[in-house]
Design an enzyme around this catalytic site. Structure first.
Site, short mmCIF file in Angstrom:
data_model
loop_
_atom_site.label_atom_id
_atom_site.label_comp_id
_atom_site.label_asym_id
_atom_site.label_seq_id
_atom_site.Cartn_x
_atom_site.Cartn_y
_atom_site.Cartn_z
N HIS A 55 0.84 -1.19 0.00
CA HIS A 55 0.00 0.00 0.00
C HIS A 55 0.88 1.24 0.00
CE1 HIS A 55 0.76 -0.62 4.29
NE2 HIS A 55 0.28 0.59 4.56
N HIS A 57 1.29 3.99 2.03
CA HIS A 57 1.78 4.75 3.18
C HIS A 57 3.31 4.84 3.19
CE1 HIS A 57 -2.15 4.15 5.65
NE2 HIS A 57 -2.24 5.16 4.81
N ASP A 59 5.47 4.81 5.46
CA ASP A 59 6.24 3.86 6.27
C ASP A 59 6.31 2.47 5.60
OD1 ASP A 59 3.51 3.40 6.87
OD2 ASP A 59 3.96 2.68 8.88
N HIS A 60 5.83 2.38 4.36
CA HIS A 60 5.95 1.16 3.56
C HIS A 60 6.56 1.43 2.19
CE1 HIS A 60 3.66 -1.51 6.28
NE2 HIS A 60 3.25 -0.34 6.71
N HIS A 113 -7.63 -0.75 5.20
CA HIS A 113 -6.59 0.11 5.75
C HIS A 113 -6.37 1.26 4.77
CE1 HIS A 113 -3.08 1.24 8.06
NE2 HIS A 113 -2.34 1.19 6.97
N ASP A 132 -0.45 -3.82 6.18
CA ASP A 132 -1.10 -3.35 7.40
C ASP A 132 -2.55 -3.81 7.51
OD1 ASP A 132 1.23 -2.16 8.14
OD2 ASP A 132 0.51 -0.10 7.95
N HIS A 170 4.12 -4.58 10.71
CA HIS A 170 4.55 -3.94 11.96
C HIS A 170 4.65 -4.98 13.06
CE1 HIS A 170 3.98 0.30 10.77
NE2 HIS A 170 3.00 -0.18 10.03
#
Length: 176
Positions: A55, A57, A59-60, A113, A132, A170
């Site tokens: 996805h 985001h 942080d990915h 998400h 996520d 995570h």
């Protein structure tokens, strides 16, 4: 056969090196930053060929552009989020079969998400990368989807064989 190596990133993110031993093709799944990925590649004496994003985001995907620039790796990500995946080269979605060398991944659209969230399921290697959507102790937050979409997405993942290993985005078990 795939070898899968955990790459801790940021404070609680997980990226993964996925190595097809038959062809020496190597992907990283959801790299939030480049430095830990480069360190893991060096530690395992591997050369990156692909970047897989579940996805959009940061942080990915935060490591996408640096990794792509320095290695020439192709970025593969959700068709539904093409505009939000940095450096995307190849779009995939529900039902597609994507190949890392000889390893085949079936793509699942698992929105909730984010609207374009996907999972990569390597059936022969009994491994699914869920980003996520699913964690060891629950599911991800609903940022762009509905509870009904999350239920449908989790139901797809629950239908996988019981011996499927889940690789999530995570580590929350220590704080939960």
């Amino acid at each position: 056969m795939l070898n899968i190596h955990l790459v801790p990133c940021l404070s609680d993110n997980y990226a993964y090196l996925v190595h097809d031993t038959a062809t020496n093709k190597v992907a990283v799944v959801d790299p939030s930053e480049a430095a830990p990925v480069f360190a893991a590649l060096a530690a395992h004496n591997l050369k990156l060929t692909h970047i897989l994003n579940t996805h959009h985001h940061f942080d990915h995907t935060g490591g996408n552009l640096e990794l792509k620039e320095k290695t020439g790796a192709m970025v593969v990500g959700p068709r539904a989020d093409r505009e939000r995946i940095p450096g995307i080269d190849e779009e995939v979605g529900e039902g597609d079969i994507w190949s890392l060398g000889q390893a085949k991944a079936k793509i699942f659209d698992i929105p909730a998400h984010t609207k374009g969230h996907i999972a990569f399921w390597f059936e022969a290697d009994k491994a699914v990368f869920t980003g996520d959507t699913m964690f060891a102790m629950g599911c991800g937050r609903l940022f762009e989807g509905t509870p009904a979409q999350m239920w449908s997405s989790l139901s797809k993942l629950a239908a996988l064989p019981a011996d499927t290993r889940v690789y999530c985005g995570h580590e929350y078990t220590l704080s939960n």
